[in-house]
Design a protein around this motif. Structure first.
Motif, PDB file in Angstrom:
ATOM      1  N   LEU A  76      -7.300 -14.585   0.876  1.00  0.00           N
ATOM      2  CA  LEU A  76      -8.010 -14.104   2.058  1.00  0.00           C
ATOM      3  C   LEU A  76      -7.249 -14.459   3.325  1.00  0.00           C
ATOM      4  N   ILE A  77      -6.778 -15.703   3.390  1.00  0.00           N
ATOM      5  CA  ILE A  77      -6.062 -16.153   4.594  1.00  0.00           C
ATOM      6  C   ILE A  77      -4.779 -15.343   4.778  1.00  0.00           C
ATOM      7  N   ARG A  78      -4.111 -15.037   3.686  1.00  0.00           N
ATOM      8  CA  ARG A  78      -2.918 -14.175   3.790  1.00  0.00           C
ATOM      9  C   ARG A  78      -3.276 -12.826   4.397  1.00  0.00           C
ATOM     10  N   VAL A  79      -4.412 -12.266   3.924  1.00  0.00           N
ATOM     11  CA  VAL A  79      -4.839 -10.961   4.442  1.00  0.00           C
ATOM     12  C   VAL A  79      -5.105 -11.055   5.941  1.00  0.00           C
ATOM     13  N   LEU A  80      -5.840 -12.084   6.341  1.00  0.00           N
ATOM     14  CA  LEU A  80      -6.215 -12.214   7.754  1.00  0.00           C
ATOM     15  C   LEU A  80      -4.970 -12.403   8.629  1.00  0.00           C
ATOM     16  N   LYS A  81      -4.047 -13.242   8.167  1.00  0.00           N
ATOM     17  CA  LYS A  81      -2.832 -13.491   8.955  1.00  0.00           C
ATOM     18  C   LYS A  81      -2.020 -12.205   9.135  1.00  0.00           C
ATOM     19  N   ALA A  82      -1.943 -11.455   8.073  1.00  0.00           N
ATOM     20  CA  ALA A  82      -1.178 -10.208   8.142  1.00  0.00           C
ATOM     21  C   ALA A  82      -1.849  -9.225   9.110  1.00  0.00           C
ATOM     22  N   CYS A  83      -3.167  -9.108   9.024  1.00  0.00           N
ATOM     23  CA  CYS A  83      -3.873  -8.189   9.918  1.00  0.00           C
ATOM     24  C   CYS A  83      -3.751  -8.655  11.367  1.00  0.00           C
ATOM     25  N   TYR A  84      -3.796  -9.960  11.547  1.00  0.00           N
ATOM     26  CA  TYR A  84      -3.646 -10.511  12.901  1.00  0.00           C
ATOM     27  C   TYR A  84      -2.268 -10.136  13.445  1.00  0.00           C
ATOM     28  N   ALA A  85      -1.268 -10.326  12.600  1.00  0.00           N
ATOM     29  CA  ALA A  85       0.105 -10.050  13.035  1.00  0.00           C
ATOM     30  C   ALA A  85       0.283  -8.575  13.402  1.00  0.00           C
ATOM     31  N   HIS A  86      -0.384  -7.688  12.647  1.00  0.00           N
ATOM     32  CA  HIS A  86      -0.197  -6.253  12.885  1.00  0.00           C
ATOM     33  C   HIS A  86      -1.316  -5.636  13.722  1.00  0.00           C
ATOM     34  N   ASP A  87      -2.181  -6.463  14.250  1.00  0.00           N
ATOM     35  CA  ASP A  87      -3.300  -5.967  15.077  1.00  0.00           C
ATOM     36  C   ASP A  87      -4.166  -4.937  14.354  1.00  0.00           C
ATOM     37  N   ILE A  88      -4.457  -5.218  13.111  1.00  0.00           N
ATOM     38  CA  ILE A  88      -5.284  -4.302  12.321  1.00  0.00           C
ATOM     39  C   ILE A  88      -6.742  -4.808  12.309  1.00  0.00           C
ATOM     40  N   PRO A  89      -7.688  -3.960  12.674  1.00  0.00           N
ATOM     41  CA  PRO A  89      -9.093  -4.366  12.587  1.00  0.00           C
ATOM     42  C   PRO A  89      -9.482  -4.698  11.150  1.00  0.00           C
ATOM     43  N   VAL A  90     -10.374  -5.659  11.015  1.00  0.00           N
ATOM     44  CA  VAL A  90     -10.830  -6.104   9.693  1.00  0.00           C
ATOM     45  C   VAL A  90     -12.358  -6.057   9.658  1.00  0.00           C
ATOM     46  N   GLN A 106     -13.586 -17.911  20.317  1.00  0.00           N
ATOM     47  CA  GLN A 106     -12.745 -18.930  19.709  1.00  0.00           C
ATOM     48  C   GLN A 106     -12.129 -18.444  18.394  1.00  0.00           C
ATOM     49  N   ALA A 107     -12.946 -17.770  17.595  1.00  0.00           N
ATOM     50  CA  ALA A 107     -12.537 -17.499  16.217  1.00  0.00           C
ATOM     51  C   ALA A 107     -11.839 -16.160  16.050  1.00  0.00           C
ATOM     52  N   ASP A 108     -11.956 -15.295  17.033  1.00  0.00           N
ATOM     53  CA  ASP A 108     -11.386 -13.943  16.898  1.00  0.00           C
ATOM     54  C   ASP A 108     -10.865 -13.490  18.261  1.00  0.00           C
ATOM     55  N   PRO A 109      -9.862 -14.214  18.760  1.00  0.00           N
ATOM     56  CA  PRO A 109      -9.420 -13.959  20.136  1.00  0.00           C
ATOM     57  C   PRO A 109      -8.940 -12.521  20.362  1.00  0.00           C
ATOM     58  N   LYS A 110      -8.389 -11.885  19.339  1.00  0.00           N
ATOM     59  CA  LYS A 110      -7.922 -10.513  19.519  1.00  0.00           C
ATOM     60  C   LYS A 110      -9.043  -9.485  19.350  1.00  0.00           C
ATOM     61  N   GLY A 111     -10.240  -9.961  18.914  1.00  0.00           N
ATOM     62  CA  GLY A 111     -11.342  -9.011  18.733  1.00  0.00           C
ATOM     63  C   GLY A 111     -11.099  -8.034  17.597  1.00  0.00           C
ATOM     64  N   LEU A 112     -10.496  -8.532  16.522  1.00  0.00           N
ATOM     65  CA  LEU A 112     -10.174  -7.649  15.399  1.00  0.00           C
ATOM     66  C   LEU A 112     -11.287  -7.570  14.351  1.00  0.00           C
TER      67      LEU A 112
END
Lengths: 465, 465
Positions: free
Chosen positions: B57-71, B428-434
């Motif tokens: 799960l953490i891998r998925v979140l990090k990747a989406c964060y890096a690519h600015d993909i909504p989750v 705090q937990a979702d600064p990019k609003g993804l």
């Protein structure tokens, strides 16, 4: 009364003829009340019989019926209203030996009336992690049958209401006091005939009770500088639908510090307290909720290393509060009242202020007819019977019904009116009126005026010789 | 959105790239609402990922964060408010495979968020005769994590209140959507940050829930000739402190006979019904109480020999009532409202009369902030969105708050105000609003006026191509 003939008929049944022991077995905690102490101190039976089986019990009843001997059934005599005291003498019928636990299944247990509450729980816990829905604070000494016949509720009533409520007793097997005793199985609507009837209209020989899940309840004490804050917190906690508790008790200062001696090191003089039993899986939520209400957890059994010598908090609650005060200062007595929903907070605050120095408030939060509210078991500093009656009247006048623990009859200690169902059942089940004489006014004195304001006098009360 | 780069980063994680299946996994029961159906019918994600462990799960979140993909996280998509629908497309994060049951002990269970409610109960029942305190009517399909993130209560709320109440969730382990995701363990007061937040501010990776004793609940249906009588009975039954039930539902005529097809042979046309789940050890008391209220038990599962083909009564209740009506007549939709204590009876009767032919009343009795009252899930015959809004307004005007199931945002479907705690935690937990974009107005549109009466429009809503 021809006791000799009776004794001759009871060969093989366990009897007690020693006067001292008979007197002991003729008493309960009536002495919490100076009024009952004066009226009943001399009361004693003439013989104690302790049948072990329903067959033996029936033999006892038939013999007493034949010889017109009054029969006062009892468990272990932990009541406070003289429920188990043989006002006209005769036979004291101890059911303590009918203490077999017969069947435990999910949500229910079947047992004899003489099982001690804590013994029952020990068995149901070991069997399937279950326990009684509610029990009196005399958990370690009271019998299940005595609780049903003479009690009303207690520890656990915050979840389940009272014994009188549908579902809190499943079935009672009852033997009548007739020439040929009948055995009846009462369920549903019929249970009301004999629950809280002090054994005036039948003898319970088997009970079927619902069980709740047993948890390792955590004892806690929350301190507050004001009684009103303690009450507000307790009421709010009781209304938390997701926090599972088994006891929520408010005891006003100075009672906790002065009379809860064994817990004194945890307490602060002048603080009122809330006693709580909380389920382990609600402990986190309880702490969070308490912090939100600025409550100070002064005692948390899960955090105290050495609990040795500390009684469980339920032994600071219900009628044990009175007991602890009485032990230190015999001038205390008490009342039992109800603060009806939705005005419990205001009523408790008002009554607390009405008798400065003469009353210490004590509230037991419960579910009552579907609402969260509280009973009061205030400590009352006794001066005269007249003043005590005045205090009772002031409660009534302010909308707080009192279940007067200074009266030994069902009606005066209860709803101040004839219970037609229990009376009708007594006509059928005890035609000679031999069961626990003097406890049901409606039987002895059908024309009695409950509005008279007078204390009823039982003409059959055996006088001290 | 660079999905190709994302996919490359997710090697070894279970992905779904088939458009049809992605669309399927992008939906919930939003179509109960003709408004949401119009607004959201085209919504679909671009990829589904189903991690099996927290590491994945953490891998998925990090990747989406890096690519600015909504989750947009989801369980099995059994919500009704579009909770789990990816409004801006991007990644649909299925947590259904994180379904390990880790620990069962007295009063509690620890498990992954993806466990199906009925699977959880199966395990806890087998382990120690325990079950979830409450579950949605989608018991056999909904996940525990989805229930916590998107639900509010259900079958069992008559005893325990709602998921928002202290104690009904013990602990949540949550992963944040940051460059370096944090793992947080939330308990007590902190739980509110993420419960019923639709996964907008963190991903639940482990839950610790309280358990209640499991019983073989008996399904019953009680028939009444009038809706008012059914309501009075249901309310009175709910207030019986000693009768243990798990469900008390009122469904007005003609819904039961017309839409509860599998139970139709037990039902009478024109009757309103009360659906009840009662504990076996409260069955006697339930029958006695029902007889006292002149209720007719038209169906009692303990008396029916062949239950084959009959769904449990909870699958006639809560949102399943709507489902059964919709299956027969797609013109129905529904509302979710509250009839506040102590006026629930009068309010329910008043609303029942206000929309003849246009509304069929449906009440779910619950504990709510310490009182017994009821939610309404009335069936509404849909004509226009304007009329639907009018009906909602008439509820509000009469003192019945509506949790509008025709809106997809947290605020419009809930309390019509910013939840400052959830908003602060999202910062705090979702600064990019993804995380689950478009569901928290306070995030996307801080100046929005909740008093405007307008439906909020999410500018980021991906339009049909």
């Amino acid at each position: 009364m021809d006791m000799t003939a009776l004794i001759a008929d009871l060969v093989g049944i366990r009897l007690e003829q020693n006067d001292k022991i008979i007197q002991q077995k003729s008493r309960d905690f009536y002495w919490y009340s100076p009024v009952l102490k004066r009226q009943l101190d001399h009361v004693t039976g003439d013989l104690v019989a302790s049948p072990r089986t329903e067959e033996e019990l029936i033999r006892v009843l038939k013999a007493c019926y034949a010889h017109d001997i009054p029969v006062t059934p009892r468990g272990t005599g932990t009541g406070n209203y003289g429920q188990a005291m043989p006002l006209s003498g005769g036979l004291v019928l101890s059911l303590a030996d009918m203490n077999e636990i017969r069947e435990i299944s999910p949500g229910r247990v079947i047992c004899g009336p003489g099982v001690i509450c804590s013994d029952l729980d020990k068995a149901t816990r070991a069997h399937s992690s279950q326990e009684m829905r509610m029990h009196p604070s005399t958990y370690h000494t009271a019998t299940v049958g005595g609780f049903i016949a003479g009690g009303s509720g207690g520890v656990g009533s915050i979840n389940w209401g009272g014994l009188r409520d549908f579902g809190n007793v499943i079935r009672l097997r009852v033997v009548t006091m007739e020439e040929e005793p009948q055995i009846l199985e009462l369920t549903g609507e019929d249970l009301h005939k004999v629950t809280h009837a002090y054994g005036t209209n039948g003898i319970i020989t088997e009970v079927e009770m619902p069980l709740a899940p047993a948890y390792d309840w955590v004892d806690a004490i929350v301190g507050f500088d004001s009684f009103d804050d303690a009450t507000l917190y307790a009421n709010a906690l009781a209304r938390q639908d997701g926090i599972l508790t088994k006891l929520i008790t408010v005891v006003a200062a100075p009672c906790p510090f002065d009379y809860f001696k064994r817990h004194q090191k945890f307490l602060t003089e002048g603080q009122s307290v809330v006693l709580v039993m909380v389920a382990p899986h609600s402990h986190d939520a309880f702490k969070a909720f308490t912090a939100r209400h600025s409550g100070e957890v002064v005692f948390d059994a899960s955090m105290v290393e050495d609990l040795k010598g500390l009684p469980p908090v339920f032994e600071l609650a219900w009628n044990h509060t009175t007991l602890r005060a009485l032990r230190v200062d015999p001038a205390w007595t008490y009342l039992q009242s109800l603060y009806p929903f939705p005005n419990q907070i205001e009523l408790a605050a008002k009554m607390e202020r009405m008798f400065p120095g003469e009353m210490i408030s004590h509230l037991e939060f419960v579910r009552f007819d579907g609402d969260i509210t509280c009973f009061g078991l205030p400590l009352i500093r006794f001066t005269t019977e007249e003043r005590l009656d005045e205090i009772v009247e002031l409660h009534h006048a302010n909308g707080c019904p009192v279940f007067n623990p200074h009266r030994f009859t069902l009606e005066e200690g209860g709803m101040k009116q004839t219970d037609e169902i229990q009376l009708a059942f007594k006509r059928q089940a005890d035609p000679k009126g031999l069961l626990n004489p003097g406890k049901m006014i409606a039987w002895d004195d059908p024309d009695y005026d409950f509005g008279s304001g007078e204390t009823w006098l039982f003409k059959g009360l055996k006088q001290a010789s």
